[in-house]
Design a protein around this motif. Structure first.
Motif, short mmCIF file in Angstrom:
data_model
loop_
_atom_site.label_atom_id
_atom_site.label_comp_id
_atom_site.label_asym_id
_atom_site.label_seq_id
_atom_site.Cartn_x
_atom_site.Cartn_y
_atom_site.Cartn_z
N THR A 1 45.53 -15.58 20.49
CA THR A 1 45.16 -16.53 21.55
C THR A 1 44.42 -15.81 22.68
N ALA A 2 44.91 -14.64 23.06
CA ALA A 2 44.28 -13.87 24.14
C ALA A 2 42.86 -13.45 23.77
N VAL A 3 42.66 -13.05 22.51
CA VAL A 3 41.31 -12.68 22.06
C VAL A 3 40.39 -13.90 22.12
N ILE B 1 39.53 -6.50 22.23
CA ILE B 1 38.70 -7.02 23.32
C ILE B 1 37.24 -7.10 22.87
N VAL B 2 36.77 -6.06 22.19
CA VAL B 2 35.38 -6.06 21.73
C VAL B 2 35.13 -7.18 20.73
N VAL B 3 36.10 -7.43 19.85
CA VAL B 3 35.97 -8.54 18.90
C VAL B 3 35.79 -9.86 19.65
N VAL C 1 42.55 -9.91 28.71
CA VAL C 1 42.75 -8.46 28.62
C VAL C 1 44.18 -8.10 29.00
N ALA C 2 44.70 -8.69 30.08
CA ALA C 2 46.07 -8.40 30.51
C ALA C 2 47.08 -8.79 29.42
N LEU C 3 46.87 -9.96 28.82
CA LEU C 3 47.77 -10.39 27.75
C LEU C 3 47.73 -9.44 26.57
N ILE C 4 46.52 -9.00 26.19
CA ILE C 4 46.40 -8.09 25.05
C ILE C 4 47.08 -6.76 25.34
N LEU C 5 46.87 -6.23 26.54
CA LEU C 5 47.53 -4.98 26.91
C LEU C 5 49.05 -5.09 26.79
N LEU C 6 49.59 -6.19 27.31
CA LEU C 6 51.04 -6.38 27.28
C LEU C 6 51.55 -6.61 25.87
N MET D 1 40.96 -6.92 12.63
CA MET D 1 40.78 -7.93 11.58
C MET D 1 41.63 -9.16 11.87
N ILE D 2 42.87 -8.94 12.32
CA ILE D 2 43.74 -10.07 12.68
C ILE D 2 43.14 -10.85 13.84
N ALA D 3 42.64 -10.13 14.84
CA ALA D 3 42.04 -10.78 16.00
C ALA D 3 40.85 -11.65 15.62
N ALA D 4 40.09 -11.23 14.61
CA ALA D 4 38.89 -11.98 14.21
C ALA D 4 39.23 -13.34 13.63
#
Length: 418
Positions: free
Chosen positions: A61-63, A111-113, A248-253, A336-339
């Motif tokens: 979701t964050a991505v 993040i790049v994805v 970005v904050a959500l992904i970091l956490l 891959m999961i993020a995509a």
């Protein structure tokens, strides 16, 4: 492969069995982030695995939020706004510094994805993804400092940490010029994305697209809600920036949470795989590095497992080297999961970015580890650096500052001049 096997000087001695979840990479108890709950046994395990699944949901979701925010903030001007990143050296430095700061290549690549799905040109993203591999090597170097009290142990520990640095630096030295000249990764990743997400990809594309659509159907309500709320109270550019920062904050956490959770659940199992496989040859070492990184979702954790074991002399640098190669490939699963959080043209763009990270690491392993004249270079360089560090700890400081501060600054300065 023969040359590697002949250079491993001593057989591996059997180690005491390790209970699953017993210790982490530093030899300390791997405490679950949910240990505060008044649960135990099977009930706690069910809750912990449920938390991992929910965390993966939040990550995807964050991505998606980052992708939507990037598109909202830039409109159709993403390529013009990020023209500075079209310089591959600057893109490489962005990837190195971002990963060194977050201590997670998975965070950077996710993040790049999302940014590529939102319009960032893939040619600008490729050097960032390469840089992420270099930036993540800082963790194992810092872990090696734990053996600084004993010169010989520190020499072995710092060498084991540095082999990851040297391998990834050599990968960049080989593949960044190739990419700039021929676009090898760009073309290969676009082909991969067309096969897995395109309308003419056949059965493979159908399976991937169906899975991606299912993931998107589950995660899009949360991402859409955040987008609607942001746009309702802020102008489009400000809303887009807030969405990017929130994502970005959500992904970091969440990646930190997933990594810690999986370490508590699986690090004992991971170490069993490590001990059982690493002394059986280079192919087994690569496979175990890949598998363990997939299990714990952190190449930093995986490579850090090797440092105290190298310091103790239980494993040689030649035995640890293929393990780090496998870890590089295993860490690509997160992107891959993020995509899968995107569909349609956005999904194809996101899968292209994820494929870059996957194929880059596969190509690097094939070329560097497969060619006899390249294979020993990371080990010999790491041994040289380890000897220097053992003589004077100042060399370690110079190496860290040089690799993550001075060299990136010089690269940016030189690239701007020319």
């Amino acid at each position: 492969m023969t040359s590697m096997q002949t250079q491993a000087p001593t057989p591996v001695q059997p180690l005491e069995p390790i209970e699953a979840g017993a210790v982490d990479s530093d030899g300390q108890p791997a405490k679950s982030p949910l240990a505060f709950l008044p649960l135990g046994g099977r009930a706690l395990k069910v809750v912990e695995w449920t938390a991992v699944v929910l965390a993966i949901y939040v990550m995807i979701t964050a991505v998606s939020v980052i992708g939507s925010g990037f598109k909202t903030a830039t409109g159709d001007q993403a390529e013009q706004l990020f023209s500075f990143a079209s310089n591959p050296i600057i893109g490489l430095v962005i990837g190195i510094v971002a990963t060194a700061l977050t201590q997670s290549s998975s965070t950077t690549t996710s993040i790049v994805v999302g940014m590529v799905a939102g319009g960032l040109p893939i040619e600008a993203a490729i050097p960032m993804l390469m840089g992420a591999n270099v930036g993540t090597t800082m963790t194992s170097t810092l872990v090696s400092l734990g053996a600084a009290g004993n010169r010989e142990q520190f020499r072995r520990a710092f060498s084991a940490a540095s082999v990851h640095d040297m391998y990834n630096i050599l990968s960049v030295v080989i593949f960044l010029p190739l990419e700039m000249a021929f676009g090898v990764l760009e073309h290969a990743s676009q082909w991969f994305a067309s096969v897995t997400t395109g309308s003419d990809g056949g059965v493979v594309a159908t399976v991937f697209t169906s899975f991606g659509s299912g993931v998107t159907a589950v995660t899009s309500p949360g991402a859409n809600l955040i987008e609607h709320v942001a746009l309702a109270v802020l102008p489009s550019v400000a809303a887009g920036v807030i969405m990017i920062l929130l994502g970005v904050a959500l992904i970091l956490l969440v990646i930190k949470f997933i990594s810690n959770m999986l370490k508590s659940l699986l690090v004992g199992t991971a170490e069993k795989v490590f001990h059982n496989a690493i002394g059986r040859g280079p192919i087994s070492g690569i496979a175990s590095g890949l598998l363990i990184t997939v299990l714990v979702q952190s190449s930093s954790t995986t490579t850090s497992l090797t440092v105290p074991l190298a310091a103790s002399g239980k494993f040689t640098l030649w035995q640890i080297y293929p393990f780090t190669v496998g870890a590089n490939v295993g860490t690509t699963l997160t992107a891959m999961i993020a995509a899968f959080g995107f569909t349609g043209s956005e999904g194809q763009a996101a899968m292209t970015a994820a494929a870059v990270h996957l194929l880059y690491n596969i190509f690097a392993a094939t070329v560097i580890f497969g060619l006899p004249f390249l294979r020993p270079l990371p080990v010999r360089s790491a041994q040289w650096l380890g000897n220097l560090g053992a003589k004077n700890k100042l060399y370690v400081v110079v190496w860290l500052v040089g690799l993550f501060v001075v060299v990136p600054a010089l690269l940016v300065g030189i690239s701007l001049l020319f």
